[in-house]
Design a protein around this motif. Structure first.
Motif, PDB file in Angstrom:
ATOM      1  N   ASP A  71     -52.311  67.266  -3.814  1.00  0.00           N
ATOM      2  CA  ASP A  71     -51.800  68.752  -3.484  1.00  0.00           C
ATOM      3  C   ASP A  71     -52.748  69.595  -4.187  1.00  0.00           C
ATOM      4  O   ASP A  71     -53.777  69.430  -4.902  1.00  0.00           O
ATOM      5  CB  ASP A  71     -50.480  68.909  -4.322  1.00  0.00           C
ATOM      6  N   CYS A  77     -46.974  69.055  -8.625  1.00  0.00           N
ATOM      7  CA  CYS A  77     -48.031  68.532  -7.850  1.00  0.00           C
ATOM      8  C   CYS A  77     -48.133  66.873  -7.696  1.00  0.00           C
ATOM      9  O   CYS A  77     -48.389  66.237  -8.586  1.00  0.00           O
ATOM     10  CB  CYS A  77     -49.446  68.996  -8.198  1.00  0.00           C
ATOM     11  N   ASN A  78     -48.147  66.317  -6.335  1.00  0.00           N
ATOM     12  CA  ASN A  78     -48.599  65.045  -6.234  1.00  0.00           C
ATOM     13  C   ASN A  78     -50.220  65.022  -6.273  1.00  0.00           C
ATOM     14  O   ASN A  78     -50.768  66.006  -6.086  1.00  0.00           O
ATOM     15  CB  ASN A  78     -48.137  64.694  -5.022  1.00  0.00           C
ATOM     16  N   SER A 109     -42.731  66.724  -7.931  1.00  0.00           N
ATOM     17  CA  SER A 109     -43.800  65.644  -7.772  1.00  0.00           C
ATOM     18  C   SER A 109     -43.194  64.446  -7.810  1.00  0.00           C
ATOM     19  O   SER A 109     -41.924  64.311  -8.380  1.00  0.00           O
ATOM     20  CB  SER A 109     -44.876  65.646  -8.825  1.00  0.00           C
TER      21      SER A 109
END
Lengths: 396, 396
Positions: free
Chosen positions: A117, A113-114, B6
């Motif tokens: 997100d 995940c960024n 990511s």
């Protein structure tokens, strides 16, 4: 000096449970708030004997730096057990040893995940996972948890509307906090929806071995022909929680990224206890030991349920778990949950407010979580009696 | 299934050292590449005796969940030792127990840095810290490390030009990889610059107790009247690296945020080994034990230096450490570092390429890191002789 913190830390609050846990200094307090395994579940004698042998015969390896992905014999043994017991692990999967199940959840979110997100969760769900996602800067979005899991159709719709969703986080077996199991049918439907959207599932299964009634339901990971499921579990509930040894099995490219991320977090998990766990698995009767824990929790859960049946007004509802550590008690409209929690605390019984487990803690949920694994039998009876009295007083 | 990761993971590569460590299966390979303490530094007999006693008399506490900030008696004892030995810890400071020093570095960056924020580092510096900063989405910017630390003026200029710098990361004592100490004068100057800019310093001091020559230099944390220094250390180099017990002392508001972040990473550090460390500190002669390790490393360092003096061409330069685990060997222009590393490997000696330790690994640095704590005396002599032969051949 004024201190400034990262944005992601602002989304993060100390776990209410850990905070309650800390404030349980009062020896008169009966705690249904923890998620601790019973101390009787620790096989102290065997761990002690093997521990002494490791110090005597393998101390250098047990005290020196080791490899990040985990002690190789333990990884093999965990893989063997998952395969034989749960049909888990296919070509292309890999297993990493983590510092408790918690770390696997956090590392997978960090890898995938960024900031901004989305992680889709059952609502309510495990607070430790919610905080792990938030600590990576991810947003948590909840789908209501029914009596047998989330609705696949709602998930399909939500995924269509949420292009930056990266993970669906599920506890299909003995859900924390609700204590329910997702049905096989729903597991299949949810898996199919996730395949359709090409989204990763984290299947968190720390309690799966603690079934004391009913029939096992196949894990979602056992259906994972497409390589979209990260399966997380740990030894916290069957050997020792304090040692912090867990594991995650999933597609090798993801696990490899997690290895790199773990390297920067703690280099590797305590190696002495990885060796101890491996030796216990290969030299002792782990299945027999787990059978004993199941009996223990069956008794404790029955005692809590029968006491609640006896003392609770009929309008108070609660789940009847077939395994795990928790039950979920839903209050009638007339009783405001937060007042109930407060009155219970004043009467020396600690329970966890249900909103703690929501993606949006400002949400309304008129329920609390009760744990039956930690308190003594006497405290289970006395604590439930107090909760019953509090409920009746609040209805009067 | 195609997997997406990511952005912050893309900046992160497996540590070259861990990778070399893994490939050291070849029993003929002499490794100067690790950063492992000597197995002779582990007080096995005492740890074994106390471990048995914990299993016998405190098993429930040692195997159960515990509090995130660390075992309270260990925290107190660590605080006492820091205060008495190093004048560290002022009103307003707090100590957290971490899963190795590594975790403290990672948690502090997570608490303080948004993605894109800058951490200023000595160049070269500890690869584990660089990767921890990158894993939090922070950018690392290096300041050249001279013979006695970075230049305060350059730091002042860089901080003025970098408004989103959030942390200055320093290893003032027995720097990894360079083996040098920052002078007292420079420590003061660097601290003053950081106070002026209101920026947090991480002072990483895992090797501070391993001085075997020269005089102790006060830590930067001991000067910290303003509450800007996070002081990190661990028991990895003095009791056991594999147990993963470290600590960080700093301003309470920051440490409290780290506690919240740690909760989502691993809940708490292995509690059995926290108890073991506490008991060792209070029941055994930790100072005497450390004195023994110093003697051991003094001998190993001397042996490596005297062998290098004997076999290396004069144009090859190396630091002469007064403590710690490493020395830094700088090659003349005629010898290309990466070829030297390759030729050494072919001749069964592993060293770490210097660019591994740079903020920008594409940068040019004609040096390698040598470790003297792990190899046997015989291997130190034989390995240096091989390196000497390789260097002479490459000059010929």
């Amino acid at each position: 000096m004024e201190y400034y913190f990262s944005d992601k830390m602002k989304a993060l609050k100390p776990s209410a449970i850990r905070e309650i846990f800390k404030s349980l200094g009062d020896p008169e307090m009966i705690s249904f708030a923890a998620g601790n395994p019973s101390p009787r579940s620790f096989p102290v004698e065997e761990l002690s004997r093997i521990g002494a042998d490791i110090f005597a015969n393998a101390s250098t390896a047990a005290l020196q730096y080791s490899v990040t992905e985990g002690y190789p014999p333990l990884r093999s043994e965990v893989e063997k057990r998952m395969r034989e017991k749960f049909n888990i692990g296919r070509e292309g999967d890999m297993t990493i040893i983590t510092s408790g199940g918690q770390q696997g959840i956090e590392l997978s979110c960090k890898a995938l995940c960024n900031e901004g997100d989305v992680v889709i969760c059952e609502d309510p769900t495990f607070i430790g996972a919610l905080n792990a996602f938030r600590s990576c800067g991810a947003k948590t979005v909840g789908l209501p948890l029914g009596d047998d899991g989330i609705e696949a159709e709602s998930l399909d719709k939500l995924l269509t509307e949420t292009p930056n969703a990266k993970i669906v986080y599920l506890i299909p077996t003995f859900q924390n906090p609700a204590g329910i199991c997702t049905s096989l049918e729903k597991r299949k439907a949810v898996y199919d929806v996730c395949v359709k959207h090409g989204i990763i599932i984290i299947e968190d299964n720390p309690y799966g071995e603690l079934r004391f009634a009913g029939e096992d339901i196949p894990t979602i990971k056992s259906m994972d022909t497409e390589g979209i499921v990260l399966y997380s579990s740990s030894f916290s509930k069957i050997l020792s929680a304090g040692m912090r040894v867990g594991y995650m099995c999933g597609p090798e490219p993801i696990i490899q990224k997690m290895v790199v991320a773990k390297q920067s977090e703690d280099v590797h998990t305590n190696i002495f206890f990885q060796m101890l766990t491996h030796r216990f698995m290969t030299e002792c009767d782990l299945d027999g030991h787990i059978q004993g824990i199941r009996g223990l929790y069956r008794d404790k859960c029955s005692l809590m349920l029968s006491t609640l049946d006896r003392v609770m007004p009929e309008c108070v509802k609660y789940t009847r778990p077939q395994g795990g550590l928790f039950l979920w008690l839903t209050l009638p409209e007339e009783i405001k949950m937060i007042d109930f929690v407060q009155r219970a605390l004043e009467n020396k019984v600690a329970v966890v407010p249900g909103n703690t487990f929501l993606c949006d803690t400002a949400g309304a949920i008129n329920a609390v979580r009760l744990n039956y694994s930690t308190p003594s039998d006497e405290d289970i009876v006395r604590g439930c009696e107090i909760l019953g009295r509090v409920a009746r007083e609040m209805l009067a």
